[in-house]
Design a protein around this motif. Structure first.
Motif, mmCIF file in Angstrom:
data_model
loop_
_atom_site.group_PDB
_atom_site.id
_atom_site.type_symbol
_atom_site.label_atom_id
_atom_site.label_comp_id
_atom_site.label_asym_id
_atom_site.label_seq_id
_atom_site.Cartn_x
_atom_site.Cartn_y
_atom_site.Cartn_z
ATOM 1 N N ASN A 126 0.828 -1.200 0.000
ATOM 2 C CA ASN A 126 0.000 0.000 0.000
ATOM 3 C C ASN A 126 0.869 1.260 0.000
ATOM 4 O OD1 ASN A 126 -2.475 1.446 0.274
ATOM 5 N ND2 ASN A 126 -1.898 1.794 2.407
ATOM 6 N N THR A 127 1.840 1.282 0.897
ATOM 7 C CA THR A 127 2.728 2.444 0.993
ATOM 8 C C THR A 127 3.458 2.688 -0.323
ATOM 9 O OG1 THR A 127 3.101 1.960 3.314
ATOM 10 C CG2 THR A 127 4.689 3.405 2.235
ATOM 11 N N MET A 128 4.033 1.625 -0.853
ATOM 12 C CA MET A 128 4.849 1.777 -2.054
ATOM 13 C C MET A 128 3.985 2.123 -3.264
ATOM 14 S SD MET A 128 7.873 1.411 -0.986
ATOM 15 C CE MET A 128 8.663 1.357 -2.570
ATOM 16 N N LEU A 129 2.777 1.595 -3.291
ATOM 17 C CA LEU A 129 1.892 1.887 -4.416
ATOM 18 C C LEU A 129 1.529 3.373 -4.416
ATOM 19 C CD1 LEU A 129 0.885 0.047 -6.596
ATOM 20 C CD2 LEU A 129 -1.183 -0.364 -5.288
ATOM 21 N N MET A 130 1.202 3.901 -3.232
ATOM 22 C CA MET A 130 0.893 5.333 -3.133
ATOM 23 C C MET A 130 2.088 6.145 -3.604
ATOM 24 S SD MET A 130 -1.381 6.196 0.187
ATOM 25 C CE MET A 130 -0.111 5.934 1.396
ATOM 26 N N SER A 131 3.247 5.693 -3.174
ATOM 27 C CA SER A 131 4.448 6.452 -3.501
ATOM 28 C C SER A 131 4.742 6.382 -5.003
ATOM 29 C CB SER A 131 5.584 5.951 -2.611
ATOM 30 O OG SER A 131 6.757 5.778 -3.312
ATOM 31 N N VAL A 132 4.458 5.245 -5.621
ATOM 32 C CA VAL A 132 4.661 5.131 -7.070
ATOM 33 C C VAL A 132 3.671 6.029 -7.820
ATOM 34 C CG1 VAL A 132 4.327 3.571 -9.028
ATOM 35 C CG2 VAL A 132 5.760 2.864 -7.109
ATOM 36 N N PHE A 133 2.416 6.027 -7.391
ATOM 37 C CA PHE A 133 1.430 6.887 -8.048
ATOM 38 C C PHE A 133 1.839 8.348 -7.938
ATOM 39 C CE2 PHE A 133 -2.017 3.492 -7.441
ATOM 40 C CZ PHE A 133 -1.816 3.023 -8.728
ATOM 41 N N ASP A 134 2.295 8.716 -6.735
ATOM 42 C CA ASP A 134 2.726 10.103 -6.529
ATOM 43 C C ASP A 134 3.840 10.496 -7.488
ATOM 44 O OD1 ASP A 134 0.983 10.383 -4.520
ATOM 45 O OD2 ASP A 134 2.447 10.517 -2.895
ATOM 46 N N ARG A 135 4.645 9.529 -7.868
ATOM 47 C CA ARG A 135 5.839 9.855 -8.650
ATOM 48 C C ARG A 135 5.697 9.469 -10.113
ATOM 49 N NH1 ARG A 135 10.387 6.951 -5.642
ATOM 50 N NH2 ARG A 135 8.718 5.763 -4.694
ATOM 51 N N THR A 136 4.482 9.279 -10.566
ATOM 52 C CA THR A 136 4.281 8.827 -11.941
ATOM 53 C C THR A 136 5.046 9.687 -12.950
ATOM 54 O OG1 THR A 136 2.142 7.911 -11.390
ATOM 55 C CG2 THR A 136 2.538 8.412 -13.706
ATOM 56 N N LYS A 137 4.920 11.020 -12.813
ATOM 57 C CA LYS A 137 5.585 11.907 -13.781
ATOM 58 C C LYS A 137 7.106 11.769 -13.704
ATOM 59 C CE LYS A 137 2.104 15.502 -14.077
ATOM 60 N NZ LYS A 137 2.166 16.202 -15.362
ATOM 61 N N GLU A 138 7.609 11.633 -12.477
ATOM 62 C CA GLU A 138 9.058 11.479 -12.333
ATOM 63 C C GLU A 138 9.529 10.206 -13.020
ATOM 64 O OE1 GLU A 138 10.196 11.560 -8.248
ATOM 65 O OE2 GLU A 138 9.035 13.394 -7.928
ATOM 66 N N ILE A 139 8.727 9.164 -12.877
ATOM 67 C CA ILE A 139 9.109 7.896 -13.494
ATOM 68 C C ILE A 139 9.111 8.056 -15.012
ATOM 69 C CG2 ILE A 139 8.400 5.494 -13.822
ATOM 70 C CD1 ILE A 139 7.371 5.699 -10.831
ATOM 71 N N GLY A 140 8.109 8.789 -15.536
ATOM 72 C CA GLY A 140 8.086 9.070 -16.967
ATOM 73 C C GLY A 140 9.334 9.820 -17.406
ATOM 74 N N LEU A 141 9.727 10.802 -16.598
ATOM 75 C CA LEU A 141 10.927 11.586 -16.925
ATOM 76 C C LEU A 141 12.167 10.691 -16.931
ATOM 77 C CD1 LEU A 141 13.490 13.225 -15.350
ATOM 78 C CD2 LEU A 141 12.483 14.155 -17.440
ATOM 79 N N LEU A 142 12.262 9.844 -15.915
ATOM 80 C CA LEU A 142 13.440 8.966 -15.832
ATOM 81 C C LEU A 142 13.506 8.046 -17.043
ATOM 82 C CD1 LEU A 142 13.424 8.108 -12.005
ATOM 83 C CD2 LEU A 142 15.024 9.589 -13.240
ATOM 84 N N ARG A 143 12.342 7.554 -17.464
ATOM 85 C CA ARG A 143 12.334 6.712 -18.664
ATOM 86 C C ARG A 143 12.778 7.537 -19.874
ATOM 87 N NH1 ARG A 143 9.629 2.263 -19.272
ATOM 88 N NH2 ARG A 143 11.204 2.018 -20.873
ATOM 89 N N ALA A 144 12.327 8.791 -19.939
ATOM 90 C CA ALA A 144 12.685 9.643 -21.077
ATOM 91 C C ALA A 144 14.189 9.883 -21.133
ATOM 92 C CB ALA A 144 11.942 10.980 -20.997
ATOM 93 N N VAL A 145 14.838 9.996 -19.971
ATOM 94 C CA VAL A 145 16.270 10.279 -20.007
ATOM 95 C C VAL A 145 17.103 9.000 -20.018
ATOM 96 C CG1 VAL A 145 15.989 12.534 -18.918
ATOM 97 C CG2 VAL A 145 16.582 10.540 -17.496
ATOM 98 N N GLY A 146 16.479 7.867 -20.309
ATOM 99 C CA GLY A 146 17.265 6.673 -20.595
ATOM 100 C C GLY A 146 17.250 5.588 -19.532
ATOM 101 N N TRP A 147 16.478 5.787 -18.460
ATOM 102 C CA TRP A 147 16.434 4.723 -17.453
ATOM 103 C C TRP A 147 15.558 3.591 -17.970
ATOM 104 C CZ3 TRP A 147 16.959 5.831 -11.622
ATOM 105 C CH2 TRP A 147 17.923 6.817 -11.410
ATOM 106 N N SER A 148 16.043 2.364 -17.794
ATOM 107 C CA SER A 148 15.272 1.221 -18.279
ATOM 108 C C SER A 148 14.207 0.838 -17.253
ATOM 109 C CB SER A 148 16.212 0.038 -18.499
ATOM 110 O OG SER A 148 16.799 -0.331 -17.264
ATOM 111 N N ARG A 149 13.268 0.028 -17.714
ATOM 112 C CA ARG A 149 12.239 -0.503 -16.803
ATOM 113 C C ARG A 149 12.893 -1.214 -15.628
ATOM 114 N NH1 ARG A 149 7.420 -0.473 -19.251
ATOM 115 N NH2 ARG A 149 7.363 -0.476 -21.513
ATOM 116 N N TRP A 150 13.901 -1.964 -15.948
ATOM 117 C CA TRP A 150 14.613 -2.770 -14.976
ATOM 118 C C TRP A 150 15.217 -1.887 -13.887
ATOM 119 C CZ3 TRP A 150 15.238 -6.796 -12.408
ATOM 120 C CH2 TRP A 150 16.470 -7.283 -11.971
ATOM 121 N N ARG A 151 15.782 -0.735 -14.313
ATOM 122 C CA ARG A 151 16.393 0.182 -13.351
ATOM 123 C C ARG A 151 15.324 0.791 -12.436
ATOM 124 N NH1 ARG A 151 21.270 2.526 -12.953
ATOM 125 N NH2 ARG A 151 21.907 1.512 -14.871
#
Ligand SMILES: Nc1ncnc2c1ncn2[C@@H]1O[C@H](COP(=O)(O)OP(=O)(O)O)[C@@H](O)[C@H]1O
Ligand SMILES: [Mg+2]
Lengths: 237, 391
Positions: free
Chosen positions: B283-308
């Motif tokens: 629950n905690t981690m899911l909330m935190s992932v939702f909160d950071r959705t845009k950041e995760i998108g940005l990280l993917r854009a700058v070359g971070w892989s799914r795995w990372r």
């Protein structure tokens, strides 16, 4: 692509053939067959009304999404056949979005260094690069600041530095000046032009601002998912 | 660096996740500390009595109500496979200055059972002794027995008197519990079987039939072998001596069964606690992932892989769980300390070896990784464009 191998030297930075993008199973036709090309070292503006498909096109060029149909070559490679799109984005493309997307709990330097994380560069080199780029965008005095401590213009300049940290061949900017004051906007545009002049970086910039478009070599206008004036010597649809 | 900073961004939320894990780990440590202690005690009793059968009157509700006649005792001795037999009586005597009676077992000097009580001061009981006893170290302490005549290598002068209601005797020796780790076995005395029978007119209560006199089960495999041999011999004693029933130590002490029940219970509680905290972490981690959705998108854009991305989120889960473990282990130890205070010292032996700490850390990491797996997978599966457009 593999390793640190750079793009093969070719004439074209981007070549789009009949690129179509649908969302929601065809309900939304964001791009209806786009055909154009951009030469290496060119600085091109994409203009058009809101909702016409500009961001969609930029995301497709940036390998953030795949077209529904059509063919897209970026830096000489057919995106449909690139195995590691993450590495392509990280090493050869730079993104500037309308929003800065800085991570709030990281300093400007740490934010700028995010694209270098997968590359395993030596720490000293990374720090030097970040400092150099922040200096270049006029943020030498803000290196260890958190984004909240910076103005909107400063944040966007930090986002530009982040886009440049891996020396991209192709810079993709989505309304980079849309949410900053005109002075910052001009500064960012100056930086883009000088990169193009010094390093031959190809720049594609979405903009609503005619002044920005005027500073580019040429403009592509998108309306309702189609290119209005096909340019670049390519055949139209 | 990034995972830790992400956790520190939402301090309260991360702290609650850590507490949730800590509670599960505390439950694990305290429950296993106690059950391992119980198990170890009964295992050690098994080490001493694995090669014995305890023979009682069939149907006797407890050893005190069991009586065995001299003829039955001889008949048990005569069964093939019984190499020796120790008769045992149980006697409680009132003490003029103490509210509780003093417990004695009556044994024949020189019998196999007697030989298991190591005399540490004074001398052992001899066949001629009548009004003499040896007492356990704990009992000697409790009764304040004067040890001056009881030297480590024998008697020095007159042995101290022990006055009980209706019987006065001499303490000729002090013995140590046959199970060092089970101190209550030295909280009693031993009187000669002859005195028990003749002075008190009491019958033998139990017979210990020895399959391998002098043999101690050193390894758990020995305990199991002894129990197996005993189970094979018991029906022959039952058949040869009507009216008696032979039991292995495992059957004799309910504790062995209780350990199995308590073990199962401990496992169930620990699993439940772990499950609850896995859900909490998810629950905690899911909330935190939702909160950071845009950041995760940005990280993917700058070359971070799914795995990372997956690794960053899993690392956050691992950090939470290690912190939870670091907090939970001392809480668990505190719980044990508190409950052993409430349950008054002595019987609650707590067994905490390195393996339990290692297991606790393992459980914590398991909770963290499992709990953050789904959120991490969600984060990794985010489409970069969708994430960047996410409102
Ligand atoms: N993920 C999506 N799902 C559904 N429709 C979308 C999605 N992304 C964009 N669109 C639609 O596609 C069209 C083009 O959007 P966009 O490329 O953002 O336009 P622009 O950038 O020119 O304003 C719009 O109608 C928009 O609503
Ligand atoms: Mg747009």
């Amino acid at each position: 692509m593999n390793g640190t191998e750079r793009a093969p030297a070719g004439e074209l930075a981007v070549r789009a053939e009949d690129v179509v993008k649908h969302y929601d199973g065809g309900l939304v036709q964001a791009l209806r067959g786009v055909h154009f090309s951009v030469h290496r070292g060119e600085m091109v503006a994409i203009t058009g009304p809101s909702g016409s498909g500009k961001t969609t096109l930029l995301h497709l060029i940036g390998a953030l999404d795949r077209p529904t149909s059509g063919r897209l070559e970026v830096l000489g490679r057919d995106l449909a056949h690139v195995r590691d799109l993450d590495a392509l984005r990280g090493r050869e493309l730079g993104f500037v979005f309308q929003l800065h997307y800085l991570i709030p709990n990281l300093t400007l330097r740490e934010n700028v260094l995010l694209p270098t994380v997968p590359l395993r560069l030596p720490r000293t080199e990374r720090r030097r690069k970040a400092a150099e780029l922040l200096e270049r965008v006029g943020l030498g005095h803000r290196v260890d600041f958190l984004p909240v401590k910076c103005s909107g213009g400063e944040r966007q300049r930090a986002a530009v530095a982040r886009a440049l940290v891996n020396d991209p061949e192709l810079l993709l900017a989505d309304e980079p000046t849309g949410s900053v004051d005109s002075e910052t906007g001009a500064r960012i545009l100056d930086l883009f032009s000088s990169l193009r002049d010094e390093r031959g970086t190809t720049v594609i910039v979405i903009t609503h601002n005619p002044e920005v478009a005027a500073r580019c070599d040429r403009s592509l206008r998108i309306v309702d998912g189609r290119l209005l004036r096909p340019e670049g010597g390519e055949a139209s649809e | 660096m990034l995972p830790l900073k992400n956790l520190l961004r939402r301090k309260a939320r991360s702290l609650f996740a850590v507490l949730q894990i800590a509670v599960a780990i505390a439950a694990f440590v305290s429950i296993y500390g106690v059950t391992q202690g119980l198990r170890a005690q009964f295992y050690r009793i098994g080490q001493v009595f694995a090669y014995d059968l305890i023979v009682m009157r069939r149907g006797a509700p407890s050893p005190i109500f069991s009586t065995i006649s001299p003829e039955q005792l001889e008949a048990v001795r005569a069964v093939e496979g019984v190499r020796a037999a120790s008769a045992l009586g149980i006697q409680f005597l009132a003490h003029p200055a103490r509210p509780q009676p003093v417990g004695f077992v009556a044994l024949e000097p020189g019998s196999e059972l007697m030989s298991r009580y190591r005399i540490v001061r004074g001398r052992p009981l001899s066949p001629d002794d009548r009004d003499a006893v040896v007492v356990g170290r704990l009992m000697a302490e409790q009764l304040g027995v004067d040890l001056s005549a009881l030297a480590p290598d024998g008697l020095r002068g007159d042995p101290p008197r022990l006055e009980l209601v209706g019987w006065t005797c001499r303490v000729v020796g002090i013995f140590e519990s046959p199970l060092e780790e089970v101190p209550f076995l030295s909280g009693m005395g031993i009187m000669p079987l002859k005195t028990y029978r003749e002075t008190f007119g009491r019958p033998v209560n139990l017979v210990a039939a020895h399959l391998a006199p002098g043999r101690r089960a050193l390894r758990i495999a020995d305990v199991q072998e002894g129990l197996r041999l005993g189970r094979a011999l018991a029906p022959r004693i039952d058949a040869a001596v009507p009216g008696l029933k032979a039991n292995t130590i495992e059957d004799f002490l309910d504790g062995f069964k209780q350990v199995a029940i308590v073990d199962g219970f401990a496992l169930a509680i620990s699993l439940l606690a772990a499950l609850v905290s896995v859900i909490g972490v998810t629950n905690t981690m899911l909330m935190s992932v939702f909160d950071r959705t845009k950041e995760i998108g940005l990280l993917r854009a700058v070359g971070w892989s799914r795995w990372r991305i997956l690794r960053v989120i899993e690392a956050e889960g691992a950090i939470l769980s290690l912190a939870g473990g670091a907090l939970g282990i001392p809480i668990g130890l505190g719980l044990i300390r508190a409950s052993s205070l409430v349950l008054e010292g002595g019987w609650l032996e707590v067994r905490l070896d390195l393996r339990i700490y290692a297991a606790a850390v393992g459980v914590a990491v398991f909770i963290g990784l499992l709990g953050s797996f789904y959120p991490a997978a969600r984060a990794a599966a985010l489409q970069p464009t969708e994430a960047l457009r996410y409102e």
